[in-house]
Motif scaffolding. Sequence first.
Motif, PDB file in Angstrom:
ATOM      1  N   SER A  24       0.829  -1.206   0.000  1.00 54.24           N
ATOM      2  CA  SER A  24       0.000   0.000   0.000  1.00 54.24           C
ATOM      3  C   SER A  24       0.865   1.258   0.000  1.00 54.24           C
ATOM      4  O   SER A  24       2.094   1.193   0.061  1.00 54.24           O
ATOM      5  CB  SER A  24      -0.906   0.014   1.244  1.00 54.24           C
ATOM      6  OG  SER A  24      -0.141   0.343   2.394  1.00 54.24           O
ATOM      7  N   GLU A  25       0.192   2.379  -0.051  1.00 52.28           N
ATOM      8  CA  GLU A  25       0.864   3.680   0.032  1.00 52.28           C
ATOM      9  C   GLU A  25       0.681   4.303   1.414  1.00 52.28           C
ATOM     10  O   GLU A  25       0.964   5.488   1.605  1.00 52.28           O
ATOM     11  CB  GLU A  25       0.318   4.620  -1.056  1.00 52.28           C
ATOM     12  CG  GLU A  25       0.591   4.148  -2.477  1.00 52.28           C
ATOM     13  CD  GLU A  25       2.089   4.066  -2.801  1.00 52.28           C
ATOM     14  OE1 GLU A  25       2.861   4.937  -2.341  1.00 52.28           O
ATOM     15  OE2 GLU A  25       2.481   3.124  -3.512  1.00 52.28           O
ATOM     16  N   PRO A  27       1.199   5.576   5.117  1.00 50.38           N
ATOM     17  CA  PRO A  27       2.380   5.935   5.907  1.00 50.38           C
ATOM     18  C   PRO A  27       2.622   4.821   6.940  1.00 50.38           C
ATOM     19  O   PRO A  27       1.685   4.306   7.544  1.00 50.38           O
ATOM     20  CB  PRO A  27       1.977   7.240   6.607  1.00 50.38           C
ATOM     21  CG  PRO A  27       0.746   7.717   5.916  1.00 50.38           C
ATOM     22  CD  PRO A  27       0.111   6.536   5.250  1.00 50.38           C
ATOM     23  N   GLY A  28       3.875   4.417   7.086  1.00 52.65           N
ATOM     24  CA  GLY A  28       4.197   3.362   8.037  1.00 52.65           C
ATOM     25  C   GLY A  28       3.763   1.982   7.577  1.00 52.65           C
ATOM     26  O   GLY A  28       3.578   1.079   8.396  1.00 52.65           O
ATOM     27  N   ARG A  29       3.611   1.809   6.276  1.00 52.34           N
ATOM     28  CA  ARG A  29       3.100   0.550   5.738  1.00 52.34           C
ATOM     29  C   ARG A  29       3.946  -0.646   6.154  1.00 52.34           C
ATOM     30  O   ARG A  29       3.399  -1.719   6.435  1.00 52.34           O
ATOM     31  CB  ARG A  29       2.984   0.616   4.217  1.00 52.34           C
ATOM     32  CG  ARG A  29       4.327   0.713   3.520  1.00 52.34           C
ATOM     33  CD  ARG A  29       4.176   0.891   2.004  1.00 52.34           C
ATOM     34  NE  ARG A  29       5.465   1.022   1.358  1.00 52.34           N
ATOM     35  CZ  ARG A  29       6.221  -0.001   0.994  1.00 52.34           C
ATOM     36  NH1 ARG A  29       5.805  -1.232   1.182  1.00 52.34           N
ATOM     37  NH2 ARG A  29       7.383   0.198   0.430  1.00 52.34           N
ATOM     38  N   ILE A  30       5.261  -0.488   6.233  1.00 52.18           N
ATOM     39  CA  ILE A  30       6.129  -1.601   6.619  1.00 52.18           C
ATOM     40  C   ILE A  30       5.871  -1.972   8.084  1.00 52.18           C
ATOM     41  O   ILE A  30       5.782  -3.151   8.428  1.00 52.18           O
ATOM     42  CB  ILE A  30       7.619  -1.255   6.390  1.00 52.18           C
ATOM     43  CG1 ILE A  30       7.901  -0.996   4.905  1.00 52.18           C
ATOM     44  CG2 ILE A  30       8.532  -2.351   6.945  1.00 52.18           C
ATOM     45  CD1 ILE A  30       7.639  -2.175   3.982  1.00 52.18           C
ATOM     46  N   GLN A  31       5.706  -0.975   8.928  1.00 52.65           N
ATOM     47  CA  GLN A  31       5.409  -1.242  10.336  1.00 52.65           C
ATOM     48  C   GLN A  31       4.069  -1.947  10.482  1.00 52.65           C
ATOM     49  O   GLN A  31       3.938  -2.888  11.267  1.00 52.65           O
ATOM     50  CB  GLN A  31       5.416   0.061  11.162  1.00 52.65           C
ATOM     51  CG  GLN A  31       6.779   0.671  11.336  1.00 52.65           C
ATOM     52  CD  GLN A  31       7.209   1.587  10.192  1.00 52.65           C
ATOM     53  OE1 GLN A  31       6.615   1.622   9.118  1.00 52.65           O
ATOM     54  NE2 GLN A  31       8.274   2.328  10.423  1.00 52.65           N
ATOM     55  N   TRP A  32       3.058  -1.496   9.737  1.00 56.67           N
ATOM     56  CA  TRP A  32       1.741  -2.134   9.787  1.00 56.67           C
ATOM     57  C   TRP A  32       1.820  -3.577   9.284  1.00 56.67           C
ATOM     58  O   TRP A  32       1.246  -4.493   9.890  1.00 56.67           O
ATOM     59  CB  TRP A  32       0.719  -1.346   8.964  1.00 56.67           C
ATOM     60  CG  TRP A  32       0.251  -0.106   9.641  1.00 56.67           C
ATOM     61  CD1 TRP A  32       0.572   1.183   9.315  1.00 56.67           C
ATOM     62  CD2 TRP A  32      -0.627  -0.025  10.762  1.00 56.67           C
ATOM     63  NE1 TRP A  32      -0.044   2.050  10.175  1.00 56.67           N
ATOM     64  CE2 TRP A  32      -0.795   1.336  11.077  1.00 56.67           C
ATOM     65  CE3 TRP A  32      -1.288  -0.969  11.541  1.00 56.67           C
ATOM     66  CZ2 TRP A  32      -1.591   1.768  12.120  1.00 56.67           C
ATOM     67  CZ3 TRP A  32      -2.084  -0.532  12.588  1.00 56.67           C
ATOM     68  CH2 TRP A  32      -2.226   0.823  12.866  1.00 56.67           C
ATOM     69  N   ALA A  33       2.516  -3.765   8.169  1.00 56.39           N
ATOM     70  CA  ALA A  33       2.657  -5.114   7.614  1.00 56.39           C
ATOM     71  C   ALA A  33       3.399  -6.016   8.606  1.00 56.39           C
ATOM     72  O   ALA A  33       3.004  -7.165   8.818  1.00 56.39           O
ATOM     73  CB  ALA A  33       3.393  -5.063   6.273  1.00 56.39           C
ATOM     74  N   PHE A  34       4.457  -5.483   9.227  1.00 59.29           N
ATOM     75  CA  PHE A  34       5.188  -6.282  10.207  1.00 59.29           C
ATOM     76  C   PHE A  34       4.300  -6.593  11.411  1.00 59.29           C
ATOM     77  O   PHE A  34       4.377  -7.690  11.976  1.00 59.29           O
ATOM     78  CB  PHE A  34       6.473  -5.578  10.653  1.00 59.29           C
ATOM     79  CG  PHE A  34       7.374  -6.472  11.467  1.00 59.29           C
ATOM     80  CD1 PHE A  34       8.085  -7.485  10.863  1.00 59.29           C
ATOM     81  CD2 PHE A  34       7.487  -6.295  12.836  1.00 59.29           C
ATOM     82  CE1 PHE A  34       8.908  -8.326  11.610  1.00 59.29           C
ATOM     83  CE2 PHE A  34       8.298  -7.126  13.595  1.00 59.29           C
ATOM     84  CZ  PHE A  34       9.012  -8.142  12.977  1.00 59.29           C
TER      85      PHE A  34
END
Length: 173
Positions: A24-25, A27-34
């Motif tokens: 996704s676009e 903000p903080g997408r990597i943190q959310w995915a993790f």
Amino acid sequence: MNLPNLLTLLRFALIPLYLALFFSELPGRIQWAFGVLLLAGLTDVIDGYLARKHRQVTQLGIMLDPLADKLMMLAVFLSLFLTNRIGIAAAIAIILRDVSMIVASAFFHFRGKKTVPANAMGKLTTVLYYVALFLLMFDHPVAGEFLWGVIIFSFLTSLIYLFQFKLLNEKTM
């Protein structure tokens, strides 16, 4: 359908959520995915604990639990490959191992063979993969080297599972 198996099914639903967040676009997408990945890991721990504590270990759970884990890991490693966080060799090694284990498990399950439940080595492998994923997702400088150490360890763990599988099914013949 018992609660541990429902938690395992929830992990299947977390796979597309992880992918949607990762790509996704937001903000903080990597943190959310993790975070979704950690939630999947937590449900794995909880469903195993509940199944053993309440004597709700089932053949279905023994088969679906590692399948959910492996499909989540495949999705995560595919996302890391597609975003150039891991190279083709690492991606192939991981995919080859996990797909082989999924196919072999399904093949033997449908042939009436007993499957080997998770053991300490398998659980350690999972924990090490989670550490590697954290390092990779947050661009730590030793992530690549650590990942290769875990890949080698995971292949050794797979050989141990194959040996245990052979022993388990020789006893039941």
